[in-house]
Design an enzyme around this catalytic site. Structure first.
Site, PDB file in Angstrom:
ATOM      1  N   HIS A   1       0.829  -1.214   0.000  1.00  0.00           N
ATOM      2  CA  HIS A   1       0.000   0.000   0.000  1.00  0.00           C
ATOM      3  C   HIS A   1       0.863   1.263   0.000  1.00  0.00           C
ATOM      4  CE1 HIS A   1      -3.164  -2.561   2.321  1.00  0.00           C
ATOM      5  NE2 HIS A   1      -3.660  -2.310   1.113  1.00  0.00           N
TER       6      HIS A   1
ATOM      7  N   CYS B   1      -2.718   0.098  10.298  1.00  0.00           N
ATOM      8  CA  CYS B   1      -3.727  -0.809   9.717  1.00  0.00           C
ATOM      9  C   CYS B   1      -4.819  -1.235  10.678  1.00  0.00           C
ATOM     10  CB  CYS B   1      -3.080  -2.090   9.243  1.00  0.00           C
ATOM     11  SG  CYS B   1      -1.648  -1.834   8.273  1.00  0.00           S
TER      12      CYS B   1
HETATM   13  C1  CIR Z   1      -3.725  -7.967   3.416  1.00  0.00           C
HETATM   14  O1  CIR Z   1      -2.924  -8.452   2.617  1.00  0.00           O
HETATM   15  O2  CIR Z   1      -4.755  -7.397   3.057  1.00  0.00           O
HETATM   16  C2  CIR Z   1      -3.440  -8.109   4.895  1.00  0.00           C
HETATM   17  N1  CIR Z   1      -2.765  -9.346   5.132  1.00  0.00           N
HETATM   18  C3  CIR Z   1      -2.597  -6.946   5.385  1.00  0.00           C
HETATM   19  C4  CIR Z   1      -3.328  -5.639   5.310  1.00  0.00           C
HETATM   20  C5  CIR Z   1      -2.559  -4.534   5.900  1.00  0.00           C
HETATM   21  N2  CIR Z   1      -3.337  -3.348   5.871  1.00  0.00           N
HETATM   22  C6  CIR Z   1      -2.838  -2.144   5.723  1.00  0.00           C
HETATM   23  O3  CIR Z   1      -1.644  -1.980   5.500  1.00  0.00           O
HETATM   24  N3  CIR Z   1      -3.663  -1.126   5.741  1.00  0.00           N
END
Ligand code: CIR
Length: 257
Positions: free
Chosen positions: A165, A252
């Site tokens: 991201h 997150c």
């Molecule tokens: C994913 O791949 O969607 C989750 N394992 C990690 C998401 C992390 N979220 C974020 O950085 N906002």
């Protein structure tokens, strides 16, 4: 010092299926769900310690990635925009978030086929930067621009490459300072801000959480933490090693408003 502030933090528990969360291809380490729960609880306590009132939502075992609530909704002023997460397996996470937030704000939605993960939204004052990553489409950036057209917010897309991201590469501390991991977006893009460059061996520290006058910095990033303190910010170290294994950072696991 002008830093991001908030009153509430929405958080969601760690499900017993967390070991099946989506994992970046380079990560092979096993995930310790109990440890993830302990770390998440300490993270919640740290948010409370910074004056935030927690809104806790129960984990849902059907959704291994559900603690990463940031990806499911954006709060901008008095609007909450429910996202359309880019990973198919995560789409069902939004329902509980919508229910929890609808009492507080007016709801808007990113509509399919557009996709958007909140991890791609970097808010700097009234500027909303939208990372165009493998999870977030330019169609979503356009929808967001329309939703915010009559507000003080402006929307600017930025291409993101080779990282999950936008906020995996860059987060805002306040006072026009960002922490920045080079190599994943046009290096001139954020030239108007003062940058704290994160060394490659501390890449996970590009995702810090600045809130109510303190910067949460992940454990294992002493150089980045020292630079942040030298820039005049108070810091607090938080260990979220289990989240890091599945691509999660400090921003997150909460939605602050
Ligand atoms: C994913 O791949 O969607 C989750 N394992 C990690 C998401 C992390 N979220 C974020 O950085 N906002």
């Amino acid at each position: 010092m002008q830093t991001p502030s908030g009153t509430f933090a929405l958080v969601r528990g760690v499900p017993k299926t967390f070991h099946r969360a989506i994992t970046p291809s380079e990560s092979t380490e096993p995930i310790d769900v109990e440890r993830a729960r302990e770390q998440h609880e300490r993270y919640c306590q740290a948010l409370e310690g910074l004056g935030l009132k927690l809104i806790r939502i129960a984990a849902d075992d059907r959704f291994p990635d559900c603690p990463f609530v940031e990806d499911t909704a954006l709060v901008l002023g008095d609007r909450v925009i429910i996202t359309a997460p880019g990973a198919e397996a995560r789409r069902g996470e939004t329902g509980a978030i919508e229910q929890a937030l609808e009492n507080y704000m007016t709801l808007y939605h990113i509509q399919s086929p557009a996709t958007l993960d909140g991890g791609d939204i970097l808010l700097i004052d009234e500027h909303v930067y939208v990372g165009l990553s493998s999870r977030t489409s330019s169609l979503a950036a356009e929808q967001l621009r329309q939703i915010l057209a009559d507000t003080r917010y402006d929307v600017t897309p930025v291409a993101v490459d080779g990282i999950l991201h936008l906020k995996s590469a860059c987060t805002y501390l306040g006072d026009d300072v960002i922490v920045y991991l080079p190599g994943h977006l046009d290096d001139d893009f954020f030239a108007r801000y003062e940058r704290i460059t994160v060394p490659r061996n501390e890449a996970h520290a590009a995702n810090c959480l600045s809130i109510n006058g303190t910067v949460l910095v992940p454990a294992g990033a002493p150089e980045t933490r020292a630079h942040i303190e030298n820039a005049g910010f108070d810091t607090l170290e938080i260990d979220i090693s289990e989240s890091h294994k599945v691509g999660g950072g400090l921003t997150c696991s909460c939605i602050i408003f």
